[in-house]
Design a protein around this motif. Structure first.
Motif, short mmCIF file in Angstrom:
data_model
loop_
_atom_site.label_atom_id
_atom_site.label_comp_id
_atom_site.label_asym_id
_atom_site.label_seq_id
_atom_site.Cartn_x
_atom_site.Cartn_y
_atom_site.Cartn_z
N GLY A 108 0.82 -1.19 0.00
CA GLY A 108 0.00 0.00 0.00
C GLY A 108 0.86 1.24 0.00
O GLY A 108 2.07 1.19 0.19
N ARG A 109 0.23 2.37 -0.23
CA ARG A 109 0.93 3.64 -0.21
C ARG A 109 0.16 4.60 0.68
O ARG A 109 -1.08 4.58 0.72
N ILE A 110 0.86 5.43 1.39
CA ILE A 110 0.21 6.44 2.21
C ILE A 110 0.84 7.79 1.92
O ILE A 110 1.91 7.88 1.32
N VAL A 111 0.17 8.84 2.37
CA VAL A 111 0.78 10.14 2.35
C VAL A 111 1.03 10.52 3.80
O VAL A 111 1.30 9.67 4.63
N THR A 112 0.97 11.80 4.14
CA THR A 112 1.28 12.17 5.51
C THR A 112 0.13 11.81 6.44
O THR A 112 -1.00 11.59 6.01
N MET A 113 0.44 11.79 7.75
CA MET A 113 -0.58 11.44 8.74
C MET A 113 -1.75 12.40 8.65
O MET A 113 -2.91 11.99 8.78
N GLU B 283 16.32 4.24 2.24
CA GLU B 283 16.66 4.82 0.94
C GLU B 283 15.46 5.42 0.23
O GLU B 283 15.61 6.09 -0.78
N LYS B 284 14.26 5.18 0.75
CA LYS B 284 13.04 5.78 0.21
C LYS B 284 12.27 6.42 1.36
O LYS B 284 11.11 6.12 1.59
N ASP B 285 12.96 7.30 2.07
CA ASP B 285 12.41 7.88 3.29
C ASP B 285 11.49 9.04 2.95
O ASP B 285 11.86 10.21 3.09
N ALA B 286 10.29 8.69 2.50
CA ALA B 286 9.29 9.70 2.16
C ALA B 286 7.92 9.15 2.52
O ALA B 286 7.68 7.94 2.39
N PRO B 287 7.00 10.00 2.98
CA PRO B 287 5.67 9.51 3.36
C PRO B 287 4.96 8.75 2.25
O PRO B 287 4.24 7.79 2.51
N SER B 288 5.19 9.16 1.00
CA SER B 288 4.51 8.49 -0.11
C SER B 288 5.07 7.11 -0.40
O SER B 288 4.51 6.37 -1.21
N GLU B 289 6.19 6.74 0.23
CA GLU B 289 6.82 5.44 -0.02
C GLU B 289 6.63 4.46 1.13
O GLU B 289 7.20 3.38 1.13
N VAL B 290 5.85 4.83 2.14
CA VAL B 290 5.62 3.94 3.27
C VAL B 290 4.68 2.80 2.85
O VAL B 290 3.63 3.04 2.28
N LEU B 291 5.10 1.58 3.14
CA LEU B 291 4.28 0.40 2.85
C LEU B 291 3.42 0.07 4.05
O LEU B 291 3.89 0.13 5.19
N THR B 292 2.19 -0.31 3.82
CA THR B 292 1.30 -0.68 4.91
C THR B 292 0.67 -2.03 4.64
O THR B 292 0.47 -2.43 3.49
N GLY B 293 0.35 -2.76 5.70
CA GLY B 293 -0.30 -4.05 5.56
C GLY B 293 -0.37 -4.76 6.89
O GLY B 293 0.49 -4.57 7.75
N ALA B 294 -1.40 -5.56 7.06
CA ALA B 294 -1.60 -6.24 8.34
C ALA B 294 -0.63 -7.38 8.58
O ALA B 294 -0.39 -7.77 9.72
N SER B 295 -0.03 -7.93 7.53
CA SER B 295 0.79 -9.14 7.67
C SER B 295 2.23 -8.95 7.22
O SER B 295 2.90 -9.91 6.86
N LEU B 296 2.71 -7.73 7.23
CA LEU B 296 4.07 -7.49 6.76
C LEU B 296 5.13 -8.02 7.71
O LEU B 296 6.19 -8.45 7.29
#
Length: 223
Positions: free
Chosen positions: A39-44, A196-209
């Motif tokens: 998944g992808r997220i933006v800022t909180m 190396e991809k330290d940006a809010p748009s590059e955060v991965l999300t998931g329940a089973s990561l």
């Protein structure tokens, strides 16, 4: 806003090792290629209000940890129901600065005392019990990660120290910050942020990561 208070109690439990991915393991946390877990997220501040309270809490902690920079120790958080805390523990809510908070629903992360560095995380978590007011917990920790293609290359029979050194020297290694949250009812969520991809748009999300760490956190709520 992250609050700070000690809301857990230590208990005398023997160390418990949970799941195939030990939370003190320096290798190998692989980000799944499955679209279902990516998944992808933006800022909180731009996280949809429709997101679950746990998802919003995990992203809030990820954003907080990001503001502290990299090369940080593990951090443990209690998750409390904001409305319930206000109603049942008004003095504590006032102490934490929640009496004037605009949000009346959702979860409030409360950072705990420093996680000891002289003990494996799974052993430390096995000594924790939470009071009834805590509905969940979360932990953020930095680790080295290898891509799934590199897991088959891991040498057999290495000691922990040699395995850690092998991973640290692997050309495909990546540093990752993992933020994992669980609730008493079994609900889980997590966020992964690569250095190396330290940006809010590059955060991965998931329940089973990060299943092993989620299991270890869930075990802190077992009787």
């Amino acid at each position: 806003m992250i609050r700070q208070a000690r809301v857990f109690v230590d208990r005398e439990w023997p160390p418990v090792i949970v799941g195939p991915h030990l939370c003190n393991l320096l290798t190998v946390y692989s980000v799944p290629d499955s679209a279902q877990e990516r998944g992808r997220i933006v800022t909180m501040s731009n996280t949809p209000m429709a997101a679950s309270p746990l998802t919003r809490a995990v992203l809030e902690i990820d954003e907080y940890a990001s503001g502290l920079g990299w090369d940080q120790p593990a951090r443990l958080f209690a998750l409390v129901d904001t409305a319930r805390l206000r109603a049942q523990e008004p003095s504590l809510a006032a102490q934490l600065g929640l009496e004037q908070a605009s949000e009346t629903t959702g979860l409030t992360p409360i950072e705990q005392d420093e996680v000891p560095t002289d003990k494996a995380l799974d052993e430390f978590l096995a000594t924790i019990a939470w009071p009834d007011a805590v509905v969940g917990c979360a932990l953020t920790v930095e680790r080295l990660m290898l891509p799934p293609s590199a897991e088959a290359q891991v040498p057999k029979g290495l000691s922990d120290a040699k395995l850690a050194r092998w991973v640290a020297e692997h050309p495909d290694r990546q540093e990752v910050r993992m933020t994992v949250g669980v609730l008493r009812d079994g609900t889980r969520d997590s966020a992964l942020r690569l250095r190396e991809k330290d940006a809010p748009s590059e955060v991965l999300t998931g329940a089973s990561l990060v299943p092993g760490l989620a299991e270890a956190l869930s075990a802190t709520f077992e009787e």
